[in-house]
Design an enzyme around this catalytic site. Structure first.
Site, short mmCIF file in Angstrom:
data_model
loop_
_atom_site.label_atom_id
_atom_site.label_comp_id
_atom_site.label_asym_id
_atom_site.label_seq_id
_atom_site.Cartn_x
_atom_site.Cartn_y
_atom_site.Cartn_z
N GLU A 37 49.88 -25.11 -0.36
CA GLU A 37 49.38 -26.26 -0.85
C GLU A 37 50.83 -27.34 -0.70
O GLU A 37 51.68 -26.99 -1.46
CB GLU A 37 49.32 -26.19 -2.22
CG GLU A 37 49.31 -27.45 -3.30
CD GLU A 37 48.21 -28.46 -2.75
OE1 GLU A 37 47.13 -28.16 -3.05
OE2 GLU A 37 48.72 -29.79 -2.64
N GLN A 45 41.48 -35.38 -11.18
CA GLN A 45 40.97 -36.50 -10.37
C GLN A 45 39.65 -36.96 -11.34
O GLN A 45 39.33 -38.28 -11.23
CB GLN A 45 40.60 -35.99 -9.04
CG GLN A 45 41.58 -35.82 -8.24
CD GLN A 45 41.00 -35.20 -6.86
OE1 GLN A 45 40.07 -35.66 -6.28
NE2 GLN A 45 41.76 -34.10 -6.35
N CYS A 163 32.29 -36.74 -6.03
CA CYS A 163 31.66 -37.43 -7.46
C CYS A 163 30.94 -38.78 -6.98
O CYS A 163 31.39 -39.70 -7.11
CB CYS A 163 32.79 -37.87 -8.49
SG CYS A 163 31.99 -38.08 -9.94
N ASP A 300 35.37 -28.97 -2.66
CA ASP A 300 34.82 -30.31 -1.82
C ASP A 300 34.44 -30.12 -0.28
O ASP A 300 34.02 -30.66 0.41
CB ASP A 300 35.74 -31.62 -1.90
CG ASP A 300 35.89 -31.85 -3.39
OD1 ASP A 300 34.87 -31.48 -4.08
OD2 ASP A 300 36.58 -33.02 -3.67
N LYS A 308 29.99 -32.76 -4.98
CA LYS A 308 31.20 -32.34 -4.77
C LYS A 308 32.20 -32.78 -6.12
O LYS A 308 32.37 -33.89 -6.15
CB LYS A 308 31.88 -32.93 -3.55
CG LYS A 308 30.98 -32.43 -2.26
CD LYS A 308 31.80 -32.90 -1.26
CE LYS A 308 31.19 -32.37 0.11
NZ LYS A 308 31.12 -30.79 0.27
N THR A 309 32.08 -31.93 -7.13
CA THR A 309 32.74 -32.12 -8.28
C THR A 309 33.65 -31.11 -8.71
O THR A 309 33.61 -29.88 -8.35
CB THR A 309 31.78 -32.43 -9.49
OG1 THR A 309 30.73 -31.28 -9.48
CG2 THR A 309 30.98 -33.50 -9.05
N ALA A 310 34.59 -31.12 -9.67
CA ALA A 310 35.18 -30.45 -10.34
C ALA A 310 34.41 -29.16 -11.15
O ALA A 310 34.71 -27.87 -11.35
CB ALA A 310 36.19 -30.94 -11.24
N ALA A 311 33.38 -29.92 -11.51
CA ALA A 311 32.41 -29.15 -12.49
C ALA A 311 31.81 -27.86 -11.65
O ALA A 311 31.52 -26.88 -11.93
CB ALA A 311 31.24 -29.89 -13.08
N CYS A 343 28.08 -34.68 -13.38
CA CYS A 343 28.64 -35.88 -13.02
C CYS A 343 28.30 -36.95 -14.68
O CYS A 343 27.28 -37.50 -14.55
CB CYS A 343 27.74 -36.70 -12.00
SG CYS A 343 28.67 -37.96 -11.26
C1 LIG Z 1 37.69 -41.08 -8.94
C2 LIG Z 1 37.09 -39.54 -8.97
C3 LIG Z 1 36.23 -39.28 -10.13
C4 LIG Z 1 35.72 -38.22 -10.23
N1 LIG Z 1 35.11 -37.57 -11.06
C5 LIG Z 1 34.67 -36.53 -11.18
C6 LIG Z 1 34.06 -36.01 -12.42
O1 LIG Z 1 33.44 -37.03 -13.42
N2 LIG Z 1 33.60 -34.95 -12.56
C7 LIG Z 1 33.89 -33.85 -11.81
O2 LIG Z 1 33.50 -32.73 -12.26
N3 LIG Z 1 34.54 -34.08 -10.59
C8 LIG Z 1 34.93 -35.44 -10.31
N4 LIG Z 1 35.63 -35.92 -9.13
C9 LIG Z 1 35.60 -34.96 -8.20
C10 LIG Z 1 36.70 -33.67 -8.22
O3 LIG Z 1 38.01 -34.22 -8.88
C11 LIG Z 1 36.77 -33.16 -7.13
O4 LIG Z 1 35.52 -32.44 -6.77
C12 LIG Z 1 37.55 -31.59 -7.17
O5 LIG Z 1 38.88 -32.00 -7.48
C13 LIG Z 1 37.53 -30.76 -6.19
O6 LIG Z 1 38.42 -29.70 -6.10
P1 LIG Z 1 39.01 -29.13 -4.76
O7 LIG Z 1 40.01 -27.90 -5.10
O8 LIG Z 1 37.85 -28.89 -3.68
O9 LIG Z 1 39.91 -30.34 -4.12
P2 LIG Z 1 41.07 -31.20 -4.69
O10 LIG Z 1 41.18 -30.87 -5.83
O11 LIG Z 1 41.03 -32.34 -3.91
O12 LIG Z 1 42.34 -30.29 -4.05
C14 LIG Z 1 42.39 -29.99 -2.59
C15 LIG Z 1 43.91 -29.74 -2.57
O13 LIG Z 1 43.97 -29.06 -1.25
C16 LIG Z 1 45.26 -29.75 -0.52
N5 LIG Z 1 45.34 -29.81 0.75
C17 LIG Z 1 44.91 -30.89 1.59
N6 LIG Z 1 45.31 -30.66 2.91
C18 LIG Z 1 45.91 -29.36 2.88
C19 LIG Z 1 46.32 -28.49 3.89
N7 LIG Z 1 46.33 -28.98 5.14
N8 LIG Z 1 46.72 -27.27 3.69
C20 LIG Z 1 46.80 -26.69 2.38
N9 LIG Z 1 46.42 -27.72 1.33
C21 LIG Z 1 45.94 -28.79 1.41
C22 LIG Z 1 45.45 -31.00 -1.38
O14 LIG Z 1 46.75 -31.43 -1.58
C23 LIG Z 1 44.80 -30.82 -2.84
O15 LIG Z 1 45.76 -30.30 -3.79
C24 LIG Z 1 35.92 -37.16 -9.18
C25 LIG Z 1 36.92 -37.55 -8.17
C26 LIG Z 1 37.37 -38.72 -8.21
C27 LIG Z 1 38.27 -39.03 -6.93
#
Ligand SMILES: Cc1cc2nc3c(=O)[nH]c(=O)nc-3n(C[C@H](O)[C@H](O)[C@H](O)COP(=O)(O)OP(=O)(O)OC[C@H]3O[C@@H](n4cnc5c(N)ncnc54)[C@H](O)[C@@H]3O)c2cc1C
Length: 413
Positions: A37, A45, A163, A300, A308-311, A343
């Site tokens: 990371e 987010q 989201c 995501d 595509k959500t944290a949920a 959402c």
């Molecule tokens: C404005 C906004 C509103 C949102 N509202 C909601 C909501 O209300 N409810 C909800 O559930 N979700 C919501 N979300 C979506 C939620 O934040 C994401 O779906 C969630 O964070 C996805 O988790 P993830 O671990 O897949 O990705 P992320 O949390 O984005 O983490 C990905 C990680 O991978 C790392 N990375 C990138 N490239 C590399 C690489 N080459 N090598 C190693 N690591 C790398 C990044 O640095 C990051 O830390 C929202 C997002 C946004 C932007």
């Protein structure tokens, strides 16, 4: 370059990566785990909508990554660059190689700001803001506060985005803030979206349409933002006309909230793990890679059709952990993810439509009440309960929601 070997390598330490690492540690303390990371900061987010609406500060949504890495997990503070699945190796950006017995891919998605000409330079000034950028979400609130007439445009690119409701959430909160301060009559609020429907799950569309009507928002379907000129306050759209023909439209604005185009990270798209669209190719239920059985994907970056959500991550992580351990032990994979995502649609300050749904748009409410009704209780969930759950339970590896954990459904390993 030197190589280091681990039982599990996790690529990406966002919502998914930290949660999986923490749960793996709880399930099997003997595993050696590496987390790749690059970012020093971890962000909640889902809180960024509240930042743009002036409810949270950006700082409240961020923590130092090192405080979240589970004890015993080795953190590589660098990005992954490429993969050699035939050698079970991840190549890091500095050329180092990590080998793994199992690999978990969750590097999130890529925000393609550069696909809109002039946007990078325009952001953060002249009324151009975005809740999708940690550096500019607080500016969204400033734009809302300073807007005193004219046109406010809110854009939404083609799906999938993270989201899918977020572009609308901030539009309703901005409209509510304007209404509460007597400015809404002087502002034309417009929603410019690439798609042809307000929300992907039809069940929730009437509830959102009511908010659109209530605030007097004009909806421009088939409008894709292509260029921004900040100082001139002009936005260029490619618009699909009634006959299907595309034309260019230039719009003046006083405020422009941009949701950028989004897609799979390039290093995933260009890897052997990608599906045809560039996402991590996984079985939608077991989340095991479709070609490499010792590889799993979630969050995501996964090529699944859930929101595509944290949920979604909250329910995917236990499935990945169980199935990964089953694969390691040579057992069949019995955990299945049913596409749950959520959402919380903020239709006004103090009002949220809690949209929860699974694969195929199946409605999956957590509470026995009509989820289409905007509620204060759902606002409290969004504002207070979900952030606390995220930091204190989910990222610590507690499995809060075991609804979808063990299914009788069975898949061969
Ligand atoms: C404005 C906004 C509103 C949102 N509202 C909601 C909501 O209300 N409810 C909800 O559930 N979700 C919501 N979300 C979506 C939620 O934040 C994401 O779906 C969630 O964070 C996805 O988790 P993830 O671990 O897949 O990705 P992320 O949390 O984005 O983490 C990905 C990680 O991978 C790392 N990375 C990138 N490239 C590399 C690489 N080459 N090598 C190693 N690591 C790398 C990044 O640095 C990051 O830390 C929202 C997002 C946004 C932007």
């Amino acid at each position: 370059m030197s190589a280091a070997g681990f039982d599990v390598v996790i690529v990406g330490g966002g919502a998914a990566g930290i949660t999986v690492a923490a749960q793996l540690r709880r399930h099997r303390t003997t595993l050696s785990i590496a987390l790749v990371e690059p970012s020093e900061t971890h962000a909640y987010q889902p809180g960024w909508t509240m930042v743009g609406a002036g409810v949270f500060s950006m700082k409240q949504t961020q923590r130092r990554q090192e405080t979240l890495i589970p004890p015993g997990v080795t953190w590589f503070r660098i990005g992954a660059d490429a993969f050699e699945p035939e050698r079970n190796a991840v190549i890091l950006a500095d050329g180092r190689r990590l080998t793994y017995a199992s690999l978990v891919l969750c590097p999130g998605l890529q925000l393609d700001w550069n696909r809109i000409e002039g946007l990078q330079d325009a952001l953060g000034a002249n009324g151009v803001c975005s809740n999708y950028a940690s550096a500019h979400a607080e500016y969204t609130w400033r734009c809302i506060q300073e807007l005193d007439g004219g046109t406010a445009l809110f854009t939404q690119p083609a799906m999938p985005i993270k989201c899918a409701g977020a572009p609308q959430k901030i539009m309703y909160l901005a409209s509510d803030a304007l209404r509460r301060t007597g400015r809404l009559d002087r502002v034309d609020v417009e929603f410019c979206l690439s798609g042809s429907v307000l929300f992907g799950v039809p069940f929730f569309v009437p509830a959102l349409q009511r908010s659109i009507d209530e605030y007097g928002i004009r909806v421009n379907y088939g409008h894709t933002l292509t260029a921004v000129d900040g100082p001139a306050r002009k936005a260029v759209f490619s618009a699909i006309g009634p006959g299907g023909q595309t034309r260019e439209i230039v719009r003046d604005f006083d405020m422009l909230h941009v949701t950028p185009p989004q897609g799979p990270p390039d290093f995933i798209r260009n890897s052997p793990f990608a599906d045809a669209a560039g996402w991590v190719s996984v079985d939608p239920e077991t989340l095991q890679h479709t070609r490499f059985p010792n590889v799993f994907g979630l969050g995501d970056a996964a090529g699944t059709t859930n929101a595509k959500t944290a949920a979604a991550v909250r329910l995917q992580a236990p499935v990945v952990v169980r199935n990964l351990l089953a694969a390691v032990d040579g057992r069949s994979l019995t955990a299945a993810y049913d596409g749950y995502g959520s959402c919380p649609l903020t239709t006004a300050y103090g009002r949220v439509v809690l949209a929860e749904f699974g694969y195929g748009g199946r409605i999956m409410p957590s509470f026995p009440i009509d989820p289409r009704v905007p509620r204060f209780s759902a606002w409290l969930l969004k504002q207070n309960i979900l952030p606390a759950l995220y930091w204190n339970w989910m990222l610590k590896g507690s499995e809060l929601d075991i609804r979808h954990r063990e299914r009788t459904f069975e898949k061969a390993a």
